[in-house]
Motif scaffolding. Structure first.
Motif, mmCIF file in Angstrom:
data_model
loop_
_atom_site.group_PDB
_atom_site.id
_atom_site.type_symbol
_atom_site.label_atom_id
_atom_site.label_comp_id
_atom_site.label_asym_id
_atom_site.label_seq_id
_atom_site.Cartn_x
_atom_site.Cartn_y
_atom_site.Cartn_z
ATOM 1 N N ASN A 1 36.132 42.348 49.616
ATOM 2 C CA ASN A 1 37.308 42.742 48.850
ATOM 3 C C ASN A 1 37.337 41.950 47.549
ATOM 4 O OD1 ASN A 1 38.314 44.491 50.832
ATOM 5 N ND2 ASN A 1 39.175 42.738 51.957
ATOM 6 N N ALA A 2 37.578 42.668 46.454
ATOM 7 C CA ALA A 2 37.659 41.980 45.170
ATOM 8 C C ALA A 2 38.937 41.150 45.134
ATOM 9 C CB ALA A 2 37.668 42.997 44.041
ATOM 10 N N GLY A 3 38.864 40.019 44.474
ATOM 11 C CA GLY A 3 40.049 39.202 44.234
ATOM 12 C C GLY A 3 40.276 39.107 42.736
ATOM 13 N N ILE A 4 41.338 38.381 42.359
ATOM 14 C CA ILE A 4 41.650 38.222 40.941
ATOM 15 C C ILE A 4 40.463 37.622 40.182
ATOM 16 C CG2 ILE A 4 43.091 36.911 39.315
ATOM 17 C CD1 ILE A 4 44.675 39.129 40.440
ATOM 18 N N GLU A 5 39.763 36.696 40.822
ATOM 19 C CA GLU A 5 38.661 36.025 40.136
ATOM 20 C C GLU A 5 37.516 36.994 39.835
ATOM 21 O OE1 GLU A 5 37.843 32.265 41.892
ATOM 22 O OE2 GLU A 5 36.671 31.608 40.167
ATOM 23 N N ASP A 6 37.246 37.943 40.761
ATOM 24 C CA ASP A 6 36.228 38.963 40.489
ATOM 25 C C ASP A 6 36.620 39.790 39.275
ATOM 26 O OD1 ASP A 6 34.342 38.918 42.912
ATOM 27 O OD2 ASP A 6 36.300 39.015 43.878
ATOM 28 N N VAL A 7 37.906 40.187 39.243
ATOM 29 C CA VAL A 7 38.390 41.010 38.135
ATOM 30 C C VAL A 7 38.294 40.223 36.837
ATOM 31 C CG1 VAL A 7 40.338 42.324 37.225
ATOM 32 C CG2 VAL A 7 39.986 42.195 39.698
ATOM 33 N N PHE A 8 38.716 38.960 36.901
ATOM 34 C CA PHE A 8 38.704 38.125 35.702
ATOM 35 C C PHE A 8 37.295 38.042 35.117
ATOM 36 C CE2 PHE A 8 38.982 34.518 32.958
ATOM 37 C CZ PHE A 8 40.299 34.483 32.541
ATOM 38 N N MET A 9 36.319 37.833 35.967
ATOM 39 C CA MET A 9 34.948 37.693 35.469
ATOM 40 C C MET A 9 34.428 39.004 34.897
ATOM 41 S SD MET A 9 33.085 34.876 37.816
ATOM 42 C CE MET A 9 33.181 35.662 39.361
#
Lengths: 304, 243
Positions: free
Chosen positions: A286-294
């Motif tokens: 599952n993607a998290g905020i950090e995945d999206v941020f990067m």
């Protein structure tokens, strides 16, 4: 009008664009997070809202007051905790608190209700100089000092930076309780995992906002499929995955690597097994905020 | 058997009545990435300063890179590298000047410094920035440069004190790429961090609470032992138990 309104703010320092077209609002009782690394522009934005710095362009209002024209009134109404520890190191915990109350023409007693929860945790050290407190304690005292005049808006610039995970958790628990008192809170942090503790967040990088929304909406909107990889030799796994033609990105995420690919995982796993990797685990992540941020950082190809 | 890079036995430091580091005993193998975790004030910095030969212990034994921490502190300093977020590079010197300065301190020859400079700038893709003042560099580049300079004299151990604070998530991971790369070459990494996902990148982890080592194992074994999914949960369980 919303308690905090920011409209098309720009700020330049020499050649560096510290803030580029920043707009957002914070509602009554909302906990709004500015999420981004050092240099994203978070502190510059706080200084503009706290009336300590003038924007080059744009407009900002706090409680309906203009940050330029009405700066005196704003200063009386906001609580501001700067990123750098700014209490008097040589004064005791208690002295600092009384000092800040006095500056705002009030007393600790008058607004004790607001700080009781937090102050009771540092009260055993009330005679200790502020400079001798641990990191977590300092932050609690700074929060008390920012609250002692019963502000109607709270600005917290990186309150948990350099603080250990236990103290960080305690600090966020305190913010959740403050929210119940209906004080809007604008808080910044470089820790991506803290984004999920906010009602809404702005993801910031290089002076620009890359996305604003609730944390669940940001994650839900992220369509890229992420796979978690693990093997017995993680360092070699990183290098092998990055060298693989079907792999787009590969980043370490705790125990696993988070990988995005142009093909299915079976095609990649075949070459890994052939390459001698043992203990290979591959599963959807599952993607998290950090995945999206990067992902957003990489899309923001050049600094604005 | 792998040679130990660090070995301590009941290492203790008292300040007056306060026991900052209380009889800690552990071994770190050569080439290991060892995570040294604990809450603020748990005694990590005191322990690290003793291991770097900067602070004399009150009692107990320790050897770092094979040298005794009471009598051979100068030898230790030659064999270790150190980097923290707070102290790393001279902001008013250029990138090349910083490399030259630290190379000189560690006794590298002019020729070695020249070779190392070229190699380092190329590996970090900083060729264009060699003559820039360090203060003009983005934080993430500074930290990568600081790490590379901390290992410029090929130390056998490098101590990293919260090296990645405040940097963006991509740079933070690039920094860990450098750590992995050094460890793969046999350099021992002794690192503190408040990012619990980074704890997972370590081979083994110790968690200090009130001056003592409360847990020491691989991340997987610790998670199993405490019935936790993440190192963050393990940390919260242990560090919270004290109060």
């Amino acid at each position: 009008m919303e308690p905090i309104v920011v409209q098309n703010i720009y700020k330049q320092f020499g050649n560096v664009s510290a803030l580029h077209d920043i707009s957002f609002t914070v509602g009554p009782g909302e906990l709004f997070g500015l999420i981004g690394p050092d240099g994203a522009g978070k502190s510059t934005l706080f200084r503009i809202l706290a009336t300590l710095l003038l924007a080059d362009k744009g407009k900002a209002m706090v409680n309906g007051l203009d940050v330029v024209k009405d700066y005196r009134a704003i200063r009386r109404q906001v609580g501001y905790m700067p990123g750098k520890f700014s209490l008097y190191q040589d004064l005791t915990v208690e002295e600092n608190l009384h000092f800040f109350a006095t500056i705002f023409n009030t007393t600790v007693k008058e607004n004790y209700d607001l700080i009781r929860d937090i102050y009771e945790q540092i009260a055993p050290f009330k005679n200790r100089p502020a400079g001798k407190l641990s990191g977590g304690m300092k932050q609690k005292l700074a929060l008390c000092c920012a609250l002692v005049h019963k502000p109607s808006v709270l600005f917290l610039d990186e309150p948990t930076t350099g603080v250990d995970p236990v103290s960080r958790k305690e600090f966020w628990d305190m913010l959740q309780r403050l929210k119940e008192k209906n004080i809007p809170i604008l808080v910044s942090t470089p820790y991506m995992d803290e984004a999920t503790l906010c009602d809404r967040v702005a993801l910031m990088q290089n002076g620009a906002i890359m996305q604003i929304d609730t944390p669940p909406a940001i994650v839900a909107e992220f369509r890229t499929k992420i796979w978690a990889f693990k093997s017995d030799d993680m360092y070699r796994l990183i290098r092998d995955l990055r060298a693989h033609p079907e792999v787009k990105t590969c980043f370490a995420f705790g125990e696993f690597l988070h990988v995005t690919m142009t093909a299915g995982p079976e095609e990649v796993s075949g070459s890994l097994t052939a390459g001698g990797h043992t203990g290979l685990v591959i599963k959807p992540a599952n993607a998290g905020i950090e995945d999206v941020f990067m992902a957003l950082m990489q899309a923001q190809t050049q600094p604005v | 058997m792998t040679q130990s890079a660090i070995t301590t036995t009941a290492l203790t430091k008292r300040f007056g009545n306060f026991i900052a580091t209380n009889a800690i005993t552990f071994d770190v193998a050569q080439g290991e990435i060892f995570g040294f975790l604990g809450a603020n004030g748990a005694g990590k910095t005191t322990a690290m300063r003793m291991l770097c030969g900067l602070l004399r212990p009150s009692s107990g034994e320790a050897r770092v890179a094979g040298f005794d921490i009471y009598t051979q502190t100068e030898k230790i300093k030659q064999r270790i590298g150190y980097m923290s977020q707070k102290f790393s590079l001279y902001e008013d010197l250029t990138v090349k000047e910083n490399i030259r300065f630290y190379g000189g301190i560690y006794g590298l020859s002019n020729r070695q410094i020249r070779d190392k400079t070229a190699d380092l700038l190329q590996r970090l893709s900083l060729e264009q920035e060699g003559n820039m003042l360090v203060k003009a560099l983005p934080l993430g580049w500074k930290q990568k440069l600081a790490f590379s300079i901390a290992v410029i004299h090929d130390p056998s151990i490098v101590f990293l004190d919260e090296p990645t604070g405040g940097v963006d998530p991509i740079t933070r991971r690039q920094f860990w790429d450098l750590i992995y790369e050094s460890a793969a070459k046999g350099v021992t990494i002794f690192v503190t961090t408040h990012y619990m996902d980074e704890a997972e990148y370590c081979n083994r982890i110790s968690i200090m609470v009130d001056g003592k080592i409360k847990a020491l194992d691989t991340p997987a074994a610790l998670k199993k032992q405490y019935g936790a999914d993440t190192m963050n949960e393990v940390f919260l369980q242990l560090a919270r138990a004290k109060s």
